[in-house]
Design an enzyme around this catalytic site. Structure first.
Site, PDB file in Angstrom:
ATOM      1  N   GLU A 152       0.866  -1.184   0.000  1.00 25.38           N
ATOM      2  CA  GLU A 152       0.000   0.000   0.000  1.00 25.38           C
ATOM      3  C   GLU A 152       0.896   1.225   0.000  1.00 25.38           C
ATOM      4  OE1 GLU A 152      -4.037  -1.645   2.270  1.00 25.38           O
ATOM      5  OE2 GLU A 152      -2.817  -0.117   3.243  1.00 25.38           O
ATOM      6  N   ASP A 186      -5.682  10.222   9.650  1.00 23.47           N
ATOM      7  CA  ASP A 186      -4.402   9.673  10.078  1.00 23.47           C
ATOM      8  C   ASP A 186      -3.903  10.321  11.349  1.00 23.47           C
ATOM      9  OD1 ASP A 186      -3.484   7.668   8.096  1.00 23.47           O
ATOM     10  OD2 ASP A 186      -3.876   9.318   6.703  1.00 23.47           O
TER      11      ASP A 186
END
Lengths: 268, 400
Positions: free
Chosen positions: A49, A60
């Site tokens: 990824e 995040d």
């Protein structure tokens, strides 16, 4: 069959689980990413990824936020991320690569231009964090038409109905976010994850990768026992952050951690 | 006769704008919030409680004041000020925080979080949290914490915890990112009070609905005082909550011209501004699609404005729609022009406006002289200027 579907099928046949590292493209510098991808494949990862840096990564935690900030300081962009994957494909045609990021850089390029560019770069999947199925239709259709899997997230509070929806709109695999919160946070509750996985399995036949809270070989092994794949991100990026003056050392530390995870997962 | 304006659609879209662009973890709480909001919107008890609070706690209705001397001086249209500066806590922000806090209470949430730029929304949130006895955490960019120290102190006095956000550009957009992160982590007991008409659906519609008290009152007051509708509405637009609050009840009144004023900072041509509707392009940020300040790669760029409350790279999605459909017009005013508007209102009417509202005043100074003396402009005076004394003194080289 897509490269992702084939990878998960082959793993299932051999009774193994996918090890899926996440790094941000261009962190800490643009020239770090390509050799790191090849080295991770040598260490035994199954899918990569690759994060598209974004100025406002709302889902995040601080570790991945700072990775985005470092990459953006060096003018990393979606276009340059795609170029890195094209270069990777010159010598590697077997490891699936999934782009992971936020929708605004993709909108800025235009959905169709992006889908075409992703196809040319031979990308396998796209996970757009802030594009839930309600808003994803236009982009997903373009990606699927080019053989690219749209990857969707599942959360601890996702309902049966929601999981069934992801089963319909998603392909390749589903990414289960095992904690409420942002990347790099907290500790995993194994019983909670196990119960949730049972619920997910009851509503979809897609492979399920589990992320959030995977820190070391032990947690990787535990999580591998529950899902079809293990995603590790913040723990890798922490190695980059701890060695900003010494990229070679950062690379070695990442490989060491991934190797230990691979061994632990294969001993399940 | 055109069709009645009815936006957004049930999924929160204003044409291509708005929507629900959030990570999967936030979908269940947003659906829960939307369900609760739709339910209480129809609940006479909830509405009665809200109305009583607006009257007795906020001090509504706020006056519609005819600025006669200023109108005469400018020599054109009659200027009426909607006095949101006279609300408790000094700005329109409390209309919305009262509504959302009552909703939080009904939903059984015990913890309130908010983002703030200038600190007005943070103060308005800390105020209602104190009153309802709810825990309150306010996220504020580290840069704003430094330049709005007075409001930081007010929030602390009210019992809120103020978290200085050190990521990104350390301003309002980063505070919003951090508040969203908190919400994702603490969804079970936490209610996120967004301060403007941005964020994922239902926030843009919900915040608008709580702020439309401004326009509903202004319409009634104008009819009562002058006997007819105004010819033009003027309000400043950062996220755009005071503006949509004034505009919304007039959208179907096609004789009324609607004008939003963005912050041009050093001038739109310099690139150092906060005017996404005038000089940005559509994109996705903070849960909705709208006009944004971004570079060619889709990265959000830094904004500039003398007014911290307008210093934001996006704008409410309904404004994006009103711009595209041509129902509203969006103009921009520089820092220097806003300062002139600030001084004009202060000296002509004895009212010290907030720097945000000063942008609307500055545009009114341009607009009024182009109109005739029997025409009417309603300008939203969204907040009072006390919080800006430090900034203004500093800009004018005066040490306090």
């Amino acid at each position: 069959m897509s490269r992702l579907a084939a990878t998960f099928e082959a793993l299932a046949e051999s009774g193994r689980k996918a090890l899926i590292p996440f790094i941000t493209a261009g962190d800490p510098k643009p020239d770090f990413t390509l050799p790191m991808m090849h080295a991770m494949v040598e260490a035994g990862v199954d899918v990569i990824e690759l994060g598209i840096p974004f100025s406002d990564p709302m889902a995040d935690g601080p570790v991945i936020q700072r990775a985005s900030e470092r990459a953006l300081e060096h003018k990393m962009s979606l276009r340059r991320t795609l170029t890195i994957v094209s270069e990777f494909r010159r010598t590697n045609q077997h490891t699936p690569v999934v782009l992971m990021g936020y929708v605004n850089p993709i909108e800025a390029m235009g959905y169709e231009d992006f889908a075409n560019a992703a196809q040319r770069a031979d990308i396998d999947g796209v996970l757009t964090v802030d594009l839930p199925p309600e808003e994803a239709e236009e982009c997903s259709i373009l990606l699927k038409a080019r053989g690219i899997d749209p990857i969707f997230l599942l959360a601890p509070n996702s309902s049966d109905e929601r999981i069934k929806k992801m089963d319909t709109v998603g392909s390749g695999y589903l990414y289960y976010v095992s904690l409420k919160g942002v990347t790099g946070a907290g500790h995993l509750d194994v019983v909670d994850v196990e119960n949730k996985l049972n619920q997910i399995r009851g509503n979809t036949g897609l492979p399920v990768a589990i992320g959030f809270g995977v820190k070391d070989a032990q947690t990787a092994k535990t999580v591998a026992g529950l899902g079809d794949g293990v995603v590790v991100g913040s723990a890798l990026i922490s190695k980059i952050e701890a060695n900003l003056d010494d990229q070679e050392r950062a690379k070695q530390d990442i490989i060491e951690l991934l190797t230990s995870m691979r061994q632990a997962m294969d001993s399940v | 006769m055109t069709e009645k304006y009815n936006m957004p659609d049930e999924r929160g879209h204003f044409g291509p704008y708005g929507g629900m662009f959030v990570a999967e973890t936030l979908i269940p709480p947003i659906q829960e919030l939307n369900a609760a909001y739709q339910q209480y919107l129809q609940d006479p008890e909830f509405i009665a409680e809200l109305d009583a609070d607006l009257q007795h706690y906020v001090g509504r209705p706020s006056p519609l004041y005819h600025a006669e001397r200023w109108s005469r001086e400018l020599g054109g249209a009659q200027i009426y000020l909607k006095r949101e500066d006279l609300n408790h806590t000094g700005a329109h922000k409390i209309n919305n925080t009262i509504g959302q806090a009552l909703l939080a209470k009904r939903m059984g949430k015990t913890r309130i979080i908010a983002e703030t730029g200038a600190g007005q929304h943070g103060v308005a949130t800390a105020t209602v949290a104190a009153r309802l006895g709810l825990e309150c955490v306010v996220y504020m960019g580290a840069v704003d914490v430094a330049r709005q120290s007075l409001n930081v102190y007010r929030m602390k006095l009210l019992g809120a915890k103020v978290v200085a956000v050190e990521s990104g550009s350390k301003t309002l957009k980063d505070a919003l990112n951090e508040a969203l992160r908190d919400w994702v982590t603490n969804v079970d007991n936490t209610f996120y009070i967004i301060g403007t008409v941005a964020g994922p659906h239902p926030y843009p519609a919900m915040v608008r609905d709580f702020q439309t008290i401004i326009g509903r009152e202004a319409k009634q007051q104008c009819l009562a005082q002058v006997g007819r509708l105004p010819d033009a509405l003027v309000a400043c637009v950062g996220g755009g909550s005071n503006a949509i609050g004034l505009f919304y009840p007039f959208i179907d009144d096609h004789s009324v011209k609607i004008i939003g004023v963005e912050a041009a900072g050093d001038g739109v041509e310099t690139g150092r501004h906060s005017a996404p509707l005038c000089a940005g392009r559509p994109g996705v940020l903070h849960g909705n699609r709208t006009y944004l300040m971004e570079d060619d790669d889709g990265e959000i760029i830094e904004t500039h404005s003398i007014s911290a409350g307008l210093d934001y790279p996006g704008v409410g999605p309904e404004h994006a729609w009103l711009k595209d459909t041509g129902r509203a017009e969006y103009v921009n005013i520089t820092d220097t022009e806003a300062m002139a508007g600030f001084h004009a209102l202060t000296r002509m009417e004895g009212i010290i406006p907030a720097l945000e509202s000063s942008h609307a005043m500055a545009y009114t100074m341009k607009l009024a002289p182009t109109m005739s003396k029997d025409e009417i402009i309603i300008v939203c005076l969204s907040g009072r200027g006390d919080k800006d004394m430090q900034t203004i003194a500093q800009r004018e080289g005066i040490e306090l």
